[in-house]
Design a protein around this motif. Structure first.
Motif, PDB file in Angstrom:
ATOM      1  N   CYS A 192       0.842  -1.196   0.000  1.00  0.00           N
ATOM      2  CA  CYS A 192       0.000   0.000   0.000  1.00  0.00           C
ATOM      3  C   CYS A 192       0.877   1.247   0.000  1.00  0.00           C
ATOM      4  CB  CYS A 192      -0.939  -0.002   1.200  1.00  0.00           C
ATOM      5  SG  CYS A 192      -0.100   0.092   2.799  1.00  0.00           S
TER       6      CYS A 192
ATOM      7  N   GLU B 283       1.048   3.757   2.008  1.00  0.00           N
ATOM      8  CA  GLU B 283       1.674   4.076   3.290  1.00  0.00           C
ATOM      9  C   GLU B 283       2.994   3.338   3.468  1.00  0.00           C
ATOM     10  OE1 GLU B 283      -1.162   4.466   6.859  1.00  0.00           O
ATOM     11  OE2 GLU B 283      -2.319   3.376   5.338  1.00  0.00           O
TER      12      GLU B 283
ATOM     13  N   SER C 208      -1.692   2.191  -5.004  1.00  0.00           N
ATOM     14  CA  SER C 208      -2.998   1.904  -4.396  1.00  0.00           C
ATOM     15  C   SER C 208      -4.191   2.366  -5.228  1.00  0.00           C
ATOM     16  CB  SER C 208      -3.088   2.528  -2.997  1.00  0.00           C
ATOM     17  OG  SER C 208      -2.208   1.872  -2.110  1.00  0.00           O
TER      18      SER C 208
ATOM     19  N   TYR D  33      -7.001  -1.378   0.081  1.00  0.00           N
ATOM     20  CA  TYR D  33      -6.063  -0.613   0.896  1.00  0.00           C
ATOM     21  C   TYR D  33      -6.359  -0.930   2.358  1.00  0.00           C
ATOM     22  CZ  TYR D  33     -10.343   2.096   0.668  1.00  0.00           C
ATOM     23  OH  TYR D  33     -11.663   2.457   0.700  1.00  0.00           O
TER      24      TYR D  33
ATOM     25  N   ARG E 254      -8.665   3.635   7.317  1.00  0.00           N
ATOM     26  CA  ARG E 254      -7.893   4.855   7.053  1.00  0.00           C
ATOM     27  C   ARG E 254      -8.786   6.018   6.604  1.00  0.00           C
ATOM     28  NH1 ARG E 254      -4.825   1.393   8.906  1.00  0.00           N
ATOM     29  NH2 ARG E 254      -2.587   1.297   8.440  1.00  0.00           N
ATOM     30  N   VAL E 255      -9.784   5.729   5.792  1.00  0.00           N
ATOM     31  CA  VAL E 255     -10.666   6.785   5.280  1.00  0.00           C
ATOM     32  C   VAL E 255     -12.115   6.348   5.429  1.00  0.00           C
ATOM     33  CG1 VAL E 255      -8.989   7.696   3.634  1.00  0.00           C
ATOM     34  CG2 VAL E 255     -10.498   5.836   2.934  1.00  0.00           C
TER      35      VAL E 255
ATOM     36  N   LYS F 244      -9.264   8.567  -2.399  1.00  0.00           N
ATOM     37  CA  LYS F 244      -9.328   9.138  -1.051  1.00  0.00           C
ATOM     38  C   LYS F 244      -8.211   8.568  -0.165  1.00  0.00           C
ATOM     39  CE  LYS F 244     -13.063  10.748   1.901  1.00  0.00           C
ATOM     40  NZ  LYS F 244     -14.510  10.652   2.205  1.00  0.00           N
ATOM     41  N   TYR F 245      -7.957   7.260  -0.295  1.00  0.00           N
ATOM     42  CA  TYR F 245      -6.880   6.650   0.497  1.00  0.00           C
ATOM     43  C   TYR F 245      -5.510   7.169   0.058  1.00  0.00           C
ATOM     44  CZ  TYR F 245      -3.250   3.530   1.992  1.00  0.00           C
ATOM     45  OH  TYR F 245      -2.077   3.055   2.503  1.00  0.00           O
ATOM     46  N   THR F 246      -5.277   7.248  -1.244  1.00  0.00           N
ATOM     47  CA  THR F 246      -4.000   7.743  -1.737  1.00  0.00           C
ATOM     48  C   THR F 246      -3.752   9.172  -1.257  1.00  0.00           C
ATOM     49  OG1 THR F 246      -3.910   6.317  -3.691  1.00  0.00           O
ATOM     50  CG2 THR F 246      -2.745   8.400  -3.836  1.00  0.00           C
TER      51      THR F 246
ATOM     52  N   TYR G 259      -4.951  10.468   1.473  1.00  0.00           N
ATOM     53  CA  TYR G 259      -4.626  10.337   2.897  1.00  0.00           C
ATOM     54  C   TYR G 259      -3.159   9.952   3.091  1.00  0.00           C
ATOM     55  CZ  TYR G 259      -3.989   7.656   7.207  1.00  0.00           C
ATOM     56  OH  TYR G 259      -3.476   7.144   8.367  1.00  0.00           O
TER      57      TYR G 259
END
Length: 692
Positions: A467, A469, A497, A504, A508-509, A523-525, A527
């Motif tokens: 991922c 992160e 991701s 993911y 996280r989101v 949205k995760y990327t 973040y």
């Protein structure tokens, strides 16, 4: 006697029966497939009544031509449906030949070993099976008829099953890319591990395959109610010759049918795609992924092309130029974050109302932003090529994926390496994918990929890699080590991701509904990038580091034209609170201009051979390069010039619309000066770049 006649009703030559059944099925499902693809086309697709009639009508001819050519394996299979091979002498000769072949592949270094991969194992299994099966039929005559029946129905079943799988695959491919099978499908065939894993993680493949199996069985049972395969006395030598001659004539006609239908072009790109045959497009893409530029594209005289290119790229007589006005003792670190599939329209700044990118929105308010920057292509390797070499995209295959990809001093890594930088490429997946590892490691970069991340440090991974992160955490550790060594560093990070299957780490989101969608992955990327910047801000090297966040390409490149401009619009943010002042730049520019601009901005005096220019320079001429594998685009002013194979030149008048898209209308009188500019730039990069 009547019973015997009754039993003979419906018995047909097996080859003729399979061909007719398959062709009928192929045409019917091909017609239905086009209906489905029309109904699931991207939002900007539209079809007039005339276009609909055209694409369905031409599509039938395309499918007929490809259906006939798909019978080639059947002709080979047909040759084996004879009785003479079981004669005593012929049978023992065949036995000896197959046994010798098995000994060769099992006991010696065979040609299959030279090929490598799974070829030796496949050869051993196949030849071993042929020896076993022929031996049984040769020595036990009673099983021959039943064996042939099973073989014929299995062959018919394989044809139907594969066709249904290909049809389902076309629907999935269309939803992802908005086109029929093309070079992307060819590339994906090479990287089977990642692609099969991606498909398994993204779709309900097991239920889909079960459904296809049931449909295959149902079609065979339905078609076999009245017509059965004849199993003995199938042909005489004369009849075999007649059958093969008839097929050869049909195959030749089919070739010209496919050539004609594939040459047809519509102003509506969706019509052009839908009227073609996906399997045929795949074969063409497989054969032509390396285009010989001088044979396929409109050409200028060599010296004229070089002279015009030098002028457009602002190069000296020796094909180089100097970027940066001085060499200072302060050499800032440079971190280039290349984000997978981050279209500009995901960001609030460019009209998105879903609040998908709060972190990037925050960075944009504090950084240098290029609001009208366009990607060079529609694949990751195109973005990496543009950012690392700073030249327009190559025709056919990306330079990164070619064997001749050693660019020497041309790459950004080599340029910064000469200035004392430690240059690194960090990727969360396996860098052998798309030949990234080979390219970067031979062009001035140290490659760090998934294999360099300890298992204990991987919190989440899918088939594409760890991922975002995790790769950002690895990057921070790497940058700390670089700082201890006392050298400035240039690092390009490639994220993964924001790619199907859009999985993911959980929690996280916050996402409403399905968490495994493109929007959720964006949205995760976002973040992960925000967290990375905050973590970096606590490091000693942060204040002397410039961060560039840019997409590799858009999430989709499909549109009514081959190069829909809005599908190449990507964000680019330069963030360095202690070094770069916030600013917005509205000049039309290209991915290839990003790194020359950074070198100039940081006053890192360098001698380069880039096409890309300093966007912030008052002499910068607004233009952008964008391409598919075959269509090479040049945007300047309100004109988009497109160079295509078979020496085709098209030009479009471009008008922005209120919704952020563009109206692209073909012009009857092209601006020849712009055409020559496009020709010069692409001709130089594709033919003369390394030789100068």
């Amino acid at each position: 006697m009547d019973m015997k006649k009754k039993k003979q009703v419906g018995l047909r030559n097996p080859l003729y029966l399979i061909e007719c059944r398959f062709l009928k099925l192929y045409l019917v499902l091909g017609f239905l497939l086009r209906i489905v693809l029309m109904l699931t086309s991207p939002a900007d697709a539209s079809f007039t009544i005339g276009e609909t009639i055209r694409l369905l009508g031409v599509g039938i001819f395309s499918d007929f031509g490809m259906g006939i050519l798909l019978f080639i394996p059947l002709q080979i299979f047909y040759l084996g449906l004879n009785e003479w091979k079981y004669n005593r002498v012929a049978g023992w000769v065949i036995e000896v030949l197959i046994a010798s072949a098995l000994i060769y592949v099992c006991c010696f270094h065979s040609i299959f070993d030279e090929y490598g991969g799974g070829a030796p194992k496949i050869a051993k299994i196949f030849i071993g099976w042929k020896l076993l099966s022929f031996t049984l039929r040769f020595l036990i005559p009673k099983i021959r008829e039943a064996w042939r029946r099973v073989t014929l129905y299995t062959t018919w079943g394989v044809y139907v099953f594969l066709f249904l799988c290909v049809t389902a695959g076309e629907i999935i491919f269309w939803q992802e890319f908005g086109v029929r099978y093309n070079f992307i499908a060819v590339d994906y065939l090479v990287y089977t591990h990642e692609v099969i894993g991606n498909i398994m993680e993204s779709y309900s493949i097991v239920p889909l395959l079960l459904l296809i199996v049931l449909l295959t069985v149902g079609i065979i049972l339905w078609d076999s109610r009245k017509r059965r395969f004849r199993l003995t006395n199938l042909y005489t030598p004369r009849l075999l010759a007649v059958h093969l001659a008839i097929y050869a004539a049909f195959a030749v006609c089919s070739y010209f049918i496919l050539w004609g239908t594939h040459s047809m072009q519509s102003d509506n790109q969706y019509v052009t795609q839908l009227e073609q045959n996906g399997a045929c497009d795949f074969v063409i893409a497989f054969q032509s992924n390396k285009l010989e530029y001088d044979k396929f594209y409109p050409m200028l005289p060599k010296q004229q092309a070089i002279s015009m290119y030098y002028k457009e790229a602002e190069l000296n007589a020796d094909g180089s130029k100097t970027i940066g006005d001085s060499f200072t003792t302060r050499r800032p670190n440079i971190v280039l974050i290349t984000v997978e599939s981050l279209s500009a329209d995901f960001l609030t700044r460019y009209g998105n109302k879903q609040q998908l990118t709060p972190e990037l929105d925050r960075l944009m308010r504090k950084g240098l932003v290029f609001d009208r920057l366009y990607a060079a292509g529609n694949r990751t390797v195109r973005g990496l090529e543009a950012l690392s070499l700073c030249v327009p995209p190559s025709a056919g295959e990306s330079i990164i994926k070619r064997k001749a990809n050693r660019m020497g001093s041309l790459s950004v890594g080599s340029v910064l390496g000469r200035l004392g930088y430690r240059c690194q490429f960090l990727y969360g997946g396996d860098s052998y994918f798309d030949n990234m590892g080979d390219f970067f490691s031979h062009n001035g970069y140290e490659v760090i990929d998934r294999n360099d991340i300890a298992s204990k440090d991987i919190t989440f991974a899918n088939i594409w890699g760890v991922c975002d992160e995790d790769i950002f955490k690895k990057s921070l550790e790497t940058f700390d080590a670089n700082t201890r060594d006392g050298r400035p560093f240039f690092a390009q990070i490639m994220t993964t991701s924001n790619h199907r299957p859009y999985t993911y780490p959980a929690g996280r989101v916050k996402v409403k509904g399905d968490p495994n969608t493109r929007d959720a992955a964006v949205k995760y990327t976002d973040y992960a990038i925000g967290k990375f910047i905050r973590d970096a801000a606590r490091k000693s090297w942060f204040n002397n580091t410039v961060f560039i966040v840019i997409a590799d390409h858009c999430a989709s490149s499909a549109g009514k034209t081959s190069l829909p401009i809005d599908r190449y619009h990507i964000p680019c943010i330069v963030y360095a609170p202690a070094i770069v002042k916030p600013q917005k730049v509205e000049k039309v520019c290209s991915q290839i201009d990003v790194m020359p601009t950074i070198l100039s901005l940081l006053r890192l005096k360098s001698r380069v051979r880039f096409t890309g220019q300093d966007i912030l320079s008052p002499t910068f001429r607004s233009r952008a390069f964008m391409a598919t594998y075959q269509d090479l685009g040049y945007l300047e002013g309100n004109r988009l010039t497109v160079l295509s194979p078979v020496r085709v030149v098209r030009q479009y008048s471009v008008r922005p619309l209120a919704d952020g898209t563009y109206d692209e209308q073909p012009v009857s009188r092209p601006d020849n000066h712009l055409v020559r500019k496009a020709q010069a730039c692409y001709q130089y990069v594709n033919l003369y770049l390394k030789a100068q």
